[in-house]
Motif scaffolding. Structure first.
Motif, PDB file in Angstrom:
ATOM      1  N   TYR A 225       0.810  -1.221   0.000  1.00  0.00           N
ATOM      2  CA  TYR A 225       0.000   0.000   0.000  1.00  0.00           C
ATOM      3  C   TYR A 225       0.841   1.267   0.000  1.00  0.00           C
ATOM      4  O   TYR A 225       0.319   2.366  -0.156  1.00  0.00           O
ATOM      5  CB  TYR A 225      -0.952  -0.002   1.203  1.00  0.00           C
TER       6      TYR A 225
ATOM      7  N   PRO B 254      -7.924   6.076   7.699  1.00  0.00           N
ATOM      8  CA  PRO B 254      -8.994   5.533   6.851  1.00  0.00           C
ATOM      9  C   PRO B 254      -9.090   6.201   5.481  1.00  0.00           C
ATOM     10  O   PRO B 254      -9.373   5.536   4.474  1.00  0.00           O
ATOM     11  CB  PRO B 254     -10.273   5.765   7.655  1.00  0.00           C
ATOM     12  N   GLY B 255      -8.858   7.498   5.413  1.00  0.00           N
ATOM     13  CA  GLY B 255      -8.919   8.210   4.131  1.00  0.00           C
ATOM     14  C   GLY B 255      -7.819   7.766   3.188  1.00  0.00           C
ATOM     15  O   GLY B 255      -8.054   7.511   1.997  1.00  0.00           O
TER      16      GLY B 255
ATOM     17  N   LYS C  85      -8.518   4.098   1.990  1.00  0.00           N
ATOM     18  CA  LYS C  85      -9.537   3.994   0.937  1.00  0.00           C
ATOM     19  C   LYS C  85      -8.963   4.431  -0.416  1.00  0.00           C
ATOM     20  O   LYS C  85      -9.157   3.770  -1.431  1.00  0.00           O
ATOM     21  CB  LYS C  85     -10.746   4.854   1.306  1.00  0.00           C
ATOM     22  N   LYS C  86      -8.241   5.533  -0.400  1.00  0.00           N
ATOM     23  CA  LYS C  86      -7.640   6.047  -1.632  1.00  0.00           C
ATOM     24  C   LYS C  86      -6.662   5.028  -2.225  1.00  0.00           C
ATOM     25  O   LYS C  86      -6.701   4.735  -3.424  1.00  0.00           O
ATOM     26  CB  LYS C  86      -6.927   7.367  -1.342  1.00  0.00           C
TER      27      LYS C  86
ATOM     28  N   TYR D 205      -6.541   1.821  -1.641  1.00  0.00           N
ATOM     29  CA  TYR D 205      -7.260   0.614  -2.034  1.00  0.00           C
ATOM     30  C   TYR D 205      -7.833   0.762  -3.446  1.00  0.00           C
ATOM     31  O   TYR D 205      -7.664  -0.131  -4.281  1.00  0.00           O
ATOM     32  CB  TYR D 205      -8.381   0.298  -1.036  1.00  0.00           C
ATOM     33  N   TYR D 206      -8.500   1.876  -3.708  1.00  0.00           N
ATOM     34  CA  TYR D 206      -9.080   2.069  -5.043  1.00  0.00           C
ATOM     35  C   TYR D 206      -7.987   2.160  -6.113  1.00  0.00           C
ATOM     36  O   TYR D 206      -8.124   1.613  -7.195  1.00  0.00           O
ATOM     37  CB  TYR D 206      -9.981   3.298  -5.075  1.00  0.00           C
TER      38      TYR D 206
ATOM     39  N   ASN E 276      -6.814  -6.981  -1.546  1.00  0.00           N
ATOM     40  CA  ASN E 276      -8.070  -7.184  -0.814  1.00  0.00           C
ATOM     41  C   ASN E 276      -7.836  -7.664   0.610  1.00  0.00           C
ATOM     42  O   ASN E 276      -8.495  -7.197   1.545  1.00  0.00           O
ATOM     43  CB  ASN E 276      -8.970  -8.168  -1.568  1.00  0.00           C
TER      44      ASN E 276
ATOM     45  N   TYR F   4      -6.559  -4.706   2.627  1.00  0.00           N
ATOM     46  CA  TYR F   4      -7.644  -3.762   2.916  1.00  0.00           C
ATOM     47  C   TYR F   4      -8.504  -4.272   4.069  1.00  0.00           C
ATOM     48  O   TYR F   4      -8.849  -3.513   4.982  1.00  0.00           O
ATOM     49  CB  TYR F   4      -8.498  -3.543   1.662  1.00  0.00           C
TER      50      TYR F   4
ATOM     51  N   ARG G 173      -8.737  -2.212   7.643  1.00  0.00           N
ATOM     52  CA  ARG G 173     -10.019  -1.589   7.995  1.00  0.00           C
ATOM     53  C   ARG G 173     -10.366  -1.779   9.462  1.00  0.00           C
ATOM     54  O   ARG G 173     -11.113  -1.012  10.038  1.00  0.00           O
ATOM     55  CB  ARG G 173     -11.146  -2.167   7.140  1.00  0.00           C
TER      56      ARG G 173
END
Length: 178
Positions: free
Chosen positions: A7, A17-18, A21-22, A24-25, A55, A58, A62
């Motif tokens: 990551y 968390p922000g 998410k970024k 991950y996408y 995955n 993530y 989380r």
């Protein structure tokens, strides 16, 4: 490659968390198997493996407990199915909470269930207070093994307490259905 490297984020107990998410996408798009249908079988297998890792990472990041477990496993301090010896004083405090739950099961007095939950949450807070600085101030290659061992102890005590809190929540749900 570990999840933090995948990551491109610092090794920490508290992943933003922000940012998560970024990333991950971004990684999901980069390693999506549909974009590699014309690639060689080796490349397709590699992308499929990377996609799976994205995955899994993530999912681990989380949840704070999963992140803690992953970091401690990465450091070789926690093993799957490890039989960890909990402190007898802690177990004594937990036994008191379990006795309150047994009383509740016999009397079904909501106050007893509330007292058990309050005691469990207070104990959870007190054990977290002991490691809060270790976790928040974690720095790769700087934080001592002693600090990580305190976090390990917290991890196992929290896990134990969480089972009790889950039992309380389940008991509360059963009681409200009657």
């Amino acid at each position: 490659m570990n999840y933090f490297e995948l990551y491109g984020i610092p090794v920490t107990f508290e992943v933003d968390p922000g940012v998560l998410k970024k990333k991950y996408y971004e990684l999901s798009r980069r390693y999506h198997p549909d974009f590699f249908t014309q690639a060689s079988p080796e490349e397709q297998a590699d992308v499929l493996e990377k996609s799976s890792q994205v995955n899994k990472a993530y999912k681990a990041f989380r949840d704070k407990d999963s992140t803690m477990q992953y970091l401690l496993e990465m450091k070789g301090l926690v093993e799957p199915e490890e039989k960890y010896q909990l402190d007898p004083m802690f177990l004594s405090e937990v036994m008191d909470i379990n006795e309150q739950l047994m009383e509740w099961e016999m009397e079904e007095d909501p106050e007893l269930l509330e007292r058990a939950e309050t005691a469990a949450n207070e104990l959870l807070k007190s054990i977290y207070d002991e490691v809060e600085q270790d976790m928040a101030g974690y720095q790769e290659a700087v934080t001592s093994e002693k600090a990580l061992l305190r976090v390990k102890d917290y991890y196992y005590r929290k896990k134990y307490l969480q089972r009790i809190l889950d039992k309380i929540a389940s008991s509360r749900n059963i009681a409200t259905r009657k």
